[in-house]
Design an enzyme around this catalytic site. Structure first.
Site, PDB file in Angstrom:
ATOM      1  N   ARG A   1    -127.218 -32.341   4.026  1.00 39.76           N
ATOM      2  CA  ARG A   1    -126.479 -32.425   5.420  1.00 39.76           C
ATOM      3  C   ARG A   1    -126.639 -31.309   6.173  1.00 39.76           C
ATOM      4  NH1 ARG A   1    -127.096 -37.254   5.345  1.00 39.76           N
ATOM      5  NH2 ARG A   1    -125.579 -38.887   5.187  1.00 39.76           N
TER       6      ARG A   1
ATOM      7  N   THR B   1    -132.660 -31.291   2.772  1.00 42.12           N
ATOM      8  CA  THR B   1    -132.628 -32.695   2.981  1.00 42.12           C
ATOM      9  C   THR B   1    -131.145 -33.381   2.775  1.00 42.12           C
ATOM     10  OG1 THR B   1    -133.589 -32.982   0.808  1.00 42.12           O
ATOM     11  CG2 THR B   1    -135.200 -32.881   2.520  1.00 42.12           C
TER      12      THR B   1
ATOM     13  N   ARG C   1    -121.573 -28.603  -9.808  1.00 40.01           N
ATOM     14  CA  ARG C   1    -120.397 -28.734 -10.108  1.00 40.01           C
ATOM     15  C   ARG C   1    -120.066 -28.752 -11.578  1.00 40.01           C
ATOM     16  NH1 ARG C   1    -116.528 -32.676  -7.181  1.00 40.01           N
ATOM     17  NH2 ARG C   1    -118.489 -34.024  -7.404  1.00 40.01           N
TER      18      ARG C   1
ATOM     19  N   GLU D   1    -126.495 -33.189  14.742  1.00 42.51           N
ATOM     20  CA  GLU D   1    -127.533 -34.152  15.168  1.00 42.51           C
ATOM     21  C   GLU D   1    -126.999 -35.075  15.944  1.00 42.51           C
ATOM     22  OE1 GLU D   1    -128.903 -36.118  11.648  1.00 42.51           O
ATOM     23  OE2 GLU D   1    -129.125 -33.945  10.634  1.00 42.51           O
TER      24      GLU D   1
ATOM     25  N   GLY E   1    -127.387 -33.806  -8.553  1.00 42.51           N
ATOM     26  CA  GLY E   1    -126.869 -35.240  -8.641  1.00 42.51           C
ATOM     27  C   GLY E   1    -128.218 -36.175  -8.812  1.00 42.51           C
ATOM     28  N   ARG E   2    -128.102 -37.433  -8.453  1.00 42.30           N
ATOM     29  CA  ARG E   2    -129.369 -38.231  -8.576  1.00 42.30           C
ATOM     30  C   ARG E   2    -130.422 -37.580  -7.687  1.00 42.30           C
ATOM     31  NH1 ARG E   2    -125.404 -42.387  -8.084  1.00 42.30           N
ATOM     32  NH2 ARG E   2    -125.459 -41.911  -5.860  1.00 42.30           N
ATOM     33  N   ILE E   3    -130.549 -37.166  -6.482  1.00 41.73           N
ATOM     34  CA  ILE E   3    -131.491 -36.828  -5.686  1.00 41.73           C
ATOM     35  C   ILE E   3    -131.835 -35.303  -6.155  1.00 41.73           C
ATOM     36  CG2 ILE E   3    -132.206 -35.959  -3.427  1.00 41.73           C
ATOM     37  CD1 ILE E   3    -130.299 -38.064  -2.231  1.00 41.73           C
TER      38      ILE E   3
ATOM     39  N   HIS F   1    -134.459 -36.105  10.587  1.00 39.29           N
ATOM     40  CA  HIS F   1    -133.706 -36.716   9.534  1.00 39.29           C
ATOM     41  C   HIS F   1    -134.242 -38.022   9.081  1.00 39.29           C
ATOM     42  CE1 HIS F   1    -129.248 -37.685   8.189  1.00 39.29           C
ATOM     43  NE2 HIS F   1    -130.305 -38.034   7.275  1.00 39.29           N
TER      44      HIS F   1
END
Ligand code: DGY
Length: 333
Positions: free
Chosen positions: A246, A244, A184, A275, A162-164, A296
Site C-alpha cells: 500500500r 506492491t 512483527r 491513488e 506474511g503470505r505475500i 496498482h
C-alpha cells in the site's frame, strides 16, 4: 412450499462475468455494469437498503457510510485482500461483519513484485521504450550501453513476511538473492530454514544492510509511513525499493526527495499514497528511468479475480446460512 427470499447484495464495481452470473443466480444482486466508481452518497443509499455490501479497494467505507446502514445490513463482504478502505472498528460497533479475500492473490502479487525487482535494476521499462518510442533509431548492441545492476548474489530485505512476503522470498531465493526479513514475529523455523532467511528484529538495521527492499506488509495504523524519511535515509545509495503493498506504508514525499537527490538507486511502485492520483514528480522520475511505476495491477489476473469472487460468494453464503464466514476480518489491535 415457500421460496426463501434472496439476500439483497450491492456490488460497487464491475466483476468478471462468471462471478456476476453466479451472484445473480444466488442473490438479489445489484451489479455495476459500467464500472463507474460509486460516490459516497450512492454508497450511503446502498447500505440503507442492502443486506450485504460488496465494496472493493477503491471505495471508502468509513464510519459515516457504516453509520448510515439500515438494521438489515449485517455483512460487508469486501472484494479485496486489504481492508484498509473499511473502518472495521466502526463496523464492529454496529454489529456488521467484515470479510475479505485472502490467499488467492498471493502468487500473482509475488510474481509482480519479482517483476519490479527485476525491472528497476535491469532497466526493463527504459529498454522497452527504446524500440517503441523511436523505432528505427536503435544503433545496435554495445558493450557499455543500457547497463543495469546484477540481481544475483544481492541481499533482499522483505518488510512484512506474511503470505505475500514469503512468496516473494521463495522467488527471490530462486533468483540467487539472499533473504533478509523484518516482521512483527519471526516466521516458523521450517520456513526460515527453507529460505535460508535472516531475521532482523530491528527494521533500521536491516534497511541499512540490504540491496533491495520489498514492502509487503498491510496498511494499518502501525505501518503508516513505516518507511519514513528517517528510515529511507538509512538505505545505501546503490539500493532499490519496491512496493506492491500500500502506498501509505512509505512516506512518498520523502521517497521522491531521496530519489531526486540520487541517495538511492531506484524504486518500483505499484501503489501510491493518493491513488488513483500519482504524484507528477514520480512520473518525471519514471521518464528519467529512476523508477518504474505501475497502476496498482500486481494482483490483476483473470484467475485471481475469479478466485476473489468465489471467496466473496462463499463468505456471503456462509454468513446468510447462519455460520461464521471463513474470511472474517477483526478490528486491528
Ligand atoms: C487487494 O485486494 O487488497 C489488492 O490491493 C488488490 O490488488
Amino acid at each position: 412450499m415457500t421460496t426463501k427470499k434472496k439476500p439483497k447484495v450491492y456490488v460497487t464495481r464491475k466483476l468478471p462475468d462468471a462471478v456476476e452470473t453466479r451472484m445473480r443466480e444466488l442473490f438479489d444482486a445489484e451489479l455495476n455494469m459500467d464500472d463507474r466508481p460509486r460516490t459516497k452518497d450512492e454508497l450511503i443509499q446502498a447500505v440503507r437498503s442492502a443486506d450485504v455490501l460488496v465494496p472493493t479497494v477503491t471505495d471508502r467505507i468509513d464510519a459515516e457510510v457504516i453509520e448510515a446502514a439500515g438494521p438489515q445490513m449485517k455483512l460487508i463482504a469486501s472484494f479485496s485482500n486489504g481492508t484498509d478502505h473499511i473502518d472495521v472498528e466502526a463496523a464492529a460497533r454496529r454489529g456488521i461483519t467484515v470479510t475479505n479475500t485472502p490467499n488467492v492473490l498471493t502468487e500473482d502479487t509475488a510474481d509482480m513484485t519479482m517483476a519490479l525487482i527485476l525491472a528497476v535494476p535491469r532497466r526493463l521499462a527504459e529498454g522497452a521504450r527504446v524500440l517503441t518510442d523511436n523505432p528505427g533509431e536503435w544503433a545496435g548492441w554495445s558493450p557499455t550501453w543500457m547497463l543495469g545492476r546484477r540481481i544475483h548474489g544481492k541481499r533482499i530485505g522483505i518488510v512484512g513476511m506474511g503470505r505475500i512476503g514469503t512468496a516473494v522470498a521463495r522467488r527471490a531465493k530462486a533468483f540467487g538473492l539472499s533473504i533478509h526479513y523484518h516482521n512483527r514475529k519471526r516466521v516458523n523455523p521450517v520456513t526460515e530454514d527453507e529460505l535460508e532467511a535472516t531475521y532482523w528484529d530491528s527494521l533500521d538495521q536491516m534497511l541499512a544492510r540490504v540491496d533491495i527492499v520489498s514492502v509487503n506488509c498491510p496498511s494499518t495504523p502501525a505501518t503508516y509511513h513505516l518507511i519514513s524519511a528517517r528510515r529511507l535515509a538509512l538505505l545505501q545509495p546503490t539500493s532499490y525499493i519496491v512496493n506492491t503493498a500500500r502506498g501509505d506504508v512509505i512516506d512518498e514525499a520523502a521517497l521522491i526527495k531521496i530519489l531526486r537527490e540520487g541517495k538511492i538507486a531506484g524504486a518500483g511502485l505499484d501503489v501510491f499514497e493518493n491513488e488513483p492520483a500519482v504524484n507528477p514528480k514520480l512520473v518525471k522520475l519514471a521518464n528519467e528511468g529512476k523508477v518504474v511505476i505501475l497502476p496498482h495491477m500486481s494482483s490483476a489476473t483473470l484467475e485471481g479475480r475469479i478466485d476473489m469472487g468465489d471467496k466473496v460468494i462463499i463468505n456471503i453464503r456462509t454468513f446468510i446460512d447462519g455460520h461464521r464466514p471463513p474470511n472474517r476480518v477483526l478490528p486491528f489491535r
